[in-house]
Design a protein around this motif. Structure first.
Motif, short mmCIF file in Angstrom:
data_model
loop_
_atom_site.label_atom_id
_atom_site.label_comp_id
_atom_site.label_asym_id
_atom_site.label_seq_id
_atom_site.Cartn_x
_atom_site.Cartn_y
_atom_site.Cartn_z
N ASP A 112 0.83 -1.21 0.00
CA ASP A 112 0.00 0.00 0.00
C ASP A 112 0.86 1.26 0.00
N VAL A 113 1.90 1.23 0.82
CA VAL A 113 2.80 2.39 0.89
C VAL A 113 3.53 2.56 -0.44
N GLY A 114 3.96 1.42 -1.00
CA GLY A 114 4.64 1.47 -2.31
C GLY A 114 3.73 2.08 -3.36
N ALA A 115 2.46 1.66 -3.36
CA ALA A 115 1.49 2.18 -4.34
C ALA A 115 1.24 3.67 -4.12
N LEU A 116 1.22 4.08 -2.85
CA LEU A 116 1.03 5.50 -2.54
C LEU A 116 2.16 6.34 -3.15
N PHE A 117 3.37 5.84 -3.01
CA PHE A 117 4.51 6.54 -3.59
C PHE A 117 4.39 6.62 -5.11
N ILE A 118 4.04 5.50 -5.71
CA ILE A 118 3.97 5.47 -7.18
C ILE A 118 2.87 6.42 -7.68
N ASN A 119 1.72 6.40 -7.02
CA ASN A 119 0.65 7.32 -7.42
C ASN A 119 1.10 8.77 -7.31
N THR A 120 1.82 9.04 -6.23
CA THR A 120 2.30 10.42 -6.03
C THR A 120 3.30 10.82 -7.10
N LEU A 121 4.25 9.93 -7.38
CA LEU A 121 5.25 10.24 -8.40
C LEU A 121 4.58 10.52 -9.74
N LYS A 122 3.57 9.71 -10.05
CA LYS A 122 2.86 9.91 -11.32
C LYS A 122 2.09 11.23 -11.33
N ALA A 123 1.46 11.54 -10.20
CA ALA A 123 0.69 12.80 -10.13
C ALA A 123 1.62 14.01 -10.25
N ILE A 124 2.77 13.93 -9.61
CA ILE A 124 3.72 15.06 -9.67
C ILE A 124 4.28 15.22 -11.08
N ALA A 125 4.54 14.08 -11.72
CA ALA A 125 5.16 14.14 -13.05
C ALA A 125 4.16 14.44 -14.16
N ALA A 126 2.87 14.41 -13.84
CA ALA A 126 1.85 14.66 -14.88
C ALA A 126 2.10 16.02 -15.54
N GLN A 127 2.03 16.02 -16.86
CA GLN A 127 2.39 17.24 -17.61
C GLN A 127 1.49 18.43 -17.28
N ASP A 128 0.22 18.13 -16.92
CA ASP A 128 -0.70 19.25 -16.68
C ASP A 128 -0.66 19.74 -15.22
N ALA A 129 0.18 19.14 -14.41
CA ALA A 129 0.25 19.56 -12.99
C ALA A 129 1.09 20.84 -12.87
N ASP A 130 0.54 21.83 -12.15
CA ASP A 130 1.34 23.04 -11.94
C ASP A 130 2.13 22.91 -10.64
N GLN A 131 2.97 23.88 -10.36
CA GLN A 131 3.87 23.80 -9.19
C GLN A 131 3.08 23.70 -7.88
N ALA A 132 1.97 24.45 -7.79
CA ALA A 132 1.19 24.44 -6.55
C ALA A 132 0.60 23.05 -6.31
N THR A 133 0.11 22.42 -7.38
CA THR A 133 -0.46 21.08 -7.25
C THR A 133 0.63 20.09 -6.83
N ARG A 134 1.76 20.21 -7.48
CA ARG A 134 2.87 19.30 -7.16
C ARG A 134 3.27 19.42 -5.69
N THR A 135 3.36 20.65 -5.23
CA THR A 135 3.75 20.88 -3.83
C THR A 135 2.69 20.28 -2.89
N ALA A 136 1.43 20.47 -3.25
CA ALA A 136 0.35 19.96 -2.39
C ALA A 136 0.37 18.42 -2.37
N VAL A 137 0.58 17.81 -3.54
CA VAL A 137 0.62 16.35 -3.62
C VAL A 137 1.79 15.81 -2.80
N LEU A 138 2.92 16.49 -2.91
CA LEU A 138 4.09 16.06 -2.13
C LEU A 138 3.83 16.19 -0.63
N GLY A 139 3.18 17.29 -0.25
CA GLY A 139 2.83 17.49 1.17
C GLY A 139 1.93 16.37 1.66
N GLY A 140 0.99 15.97 0.82
CA GLY A 140 0.09 14.87 1.17
C GLY A 140 0.87 13.58 1.38
N LEU A 141 1.82 13.34 0.51
CA LEU A 141 2.65 12.13 0.64
C LEU A 141 3.41 12.13 1.96
#
Lengths: 154, 196
Positions: A112-141
């Motif tokens: 589960d933790v591994g999957a959480l990391f992978i989901n986060t990495l994918k969300a951060i790397a998504a081309q349409d993600a802006d800096q604020a979203t990336r920071t928020a996703v990382l904070g969530g992780l």
């Protein structure tokens, strides 16, 4: 008492680097920055490929120690390809994944933790993600991992 | 390192060991940008050992984590070669993530520097400059061979600004609270009786 020998000889590089000719440090750095820029697109493709591979990893039923090792290697590969400034959040998430895999060695990994990391990495790397979203996703992780680890009994 | 410092790596022979092709290319591109042309790349520590045993290199740049023979073992092996000229070959380890179990190996292997990935050209070039300018002795003992690790107080090499921005002196201002009394200080360091 142990004997310690001191070698005072300088490496050959010390002499070579001071030889006449060569380039100025600023020129060398500019050239290196240009080379890095030229490889950036290629690096982003490799990061994308690593994330696709991680997506497949997420589908494993029961990852073995070797699977976790491969995930560590993939995450370390992403670290090496990141641009320290432009990919700061992705870099941090990849580092956290490596740290988690190392911390939970001895078979204490949670898929589960591994999957959480992978989901986060994918969300951060998504081309349409802006800096604020990336920071928020990382904070969530960063907030979720300790909870999930605790839940998994680590 | 100043912008006007000159670097000549035209005739330097550099060995790069990394099992990741992208990483090898990144380092190779940087070294070429710095003027190096004689760069040999290998995929692992075993291959690197075989080459180092046959020919003299001027600089080794190796990944920390590689299968079979990792960068830490490779540098340790190099530091224990029979000839001094081989032993003192400058060695830089590059690591994406240093595992807890590798921290001691990193400290004891005898590398000149360990750099964290992603590598920046600035960091790599600075470390190369530091290696060639620093006055650290190379020591060979029973358990350690490599640059002397007792060098903290010598500061960065001459003509450099320092390693990190944090190395520069900063003004921390005046104390906000009053000084602690002698009794208060004593109570902080006195062993306390455990309450049962």
């Amino acid at each position: 008492m142990s004997v310690v020998r001191t070698i005072r000889q300088l490496p050959r590089l010390s002499r070579l680097i001071k030889a006449a000719g060569g380039v100025y440090a600023r020129t060398a750095l500019n050239q290196a920055a240009a080379a890095q820029q030229a490889s950036r697109a290629e690096h982003l493709i490799s990061i994308g490929e690593a994330l696709v591979w991680m997506g497949e990893w997420r589908g494993l039923d029961e990852p073995t120690a070797a699977d976790w090792e491969s995930l560590h290697e993939a995450s370390a590969g992403i670290i090496g390809l990141c641009d320290a400034e432009a990919d700061a959040q992705l870099l941090r998430a990849a580092r956290l994944l490596c740290e988690y895999i190392d911390r939970a060695r001895n078979g204490k990994w949670s898929k589960d933790v591994g999957a959480l990391f992978i989901n986060t990495l994918k969300a951060i790397a998504a081309q349409d993600a802006d800096q604020a979203t990336r920071t928020a996703v990382l904070g969530g992780l960063e907030a979720l991992v300790p909870q999930r680890e605790q839940k998994a009994g680590n | 390192m100043l912008d006007s410092s000159k670097i000549n790596l035209n005739t330097a022979k550099v060995l790069v060991a990394d099992d990741n092709e992208n990483a090898r290319n990144i380092i190779q591109d940087m070294l070429r940008a710095f003027g190096a042309s004689d760069i040999v790349t290998v995929r692992d520590g075993v291959e690197a050992k075989a080459l180092l045993a046959r020919q003299q290199f001027d600089l080794l740049i190796t990944d920390g984590t590689m299968p079979e023979c990792d960068g830490y073992e490779l540098v340790r092996w190099l530091r224990n070669r029979p000839s001094d000229e081989e032993r003192i070959t400058p060695a830089i380890i590059i690591s994406a993530h240093t595992r807890e179990s590798q921290v001691a190996a990193g400290r004891d292997c005898g590398a000149n520097y360990i750099i964290a990935k992603p590598i920046s050209p600035q960091t790599l070039l600075e470390r190369i400059f530091y290696i060639t300018e620093e006055a650290r002795s190379f020591i060979v003992g029973e358990t350690y061979a490599g640059p002397d690790r007792r060098w903290k107080h010598q500061g960065p090499p001459a003509s450099t600004d320092g390693r990190r921005k944090g190395d520069l002196s900063v003004d921390i201002g005046m104390a906000i609270d009053g000084n602690l009394s002698a009794n208060e200080l004593d109570s902080l360091v006195k062993p306390q009786k455990a309450t049962s």
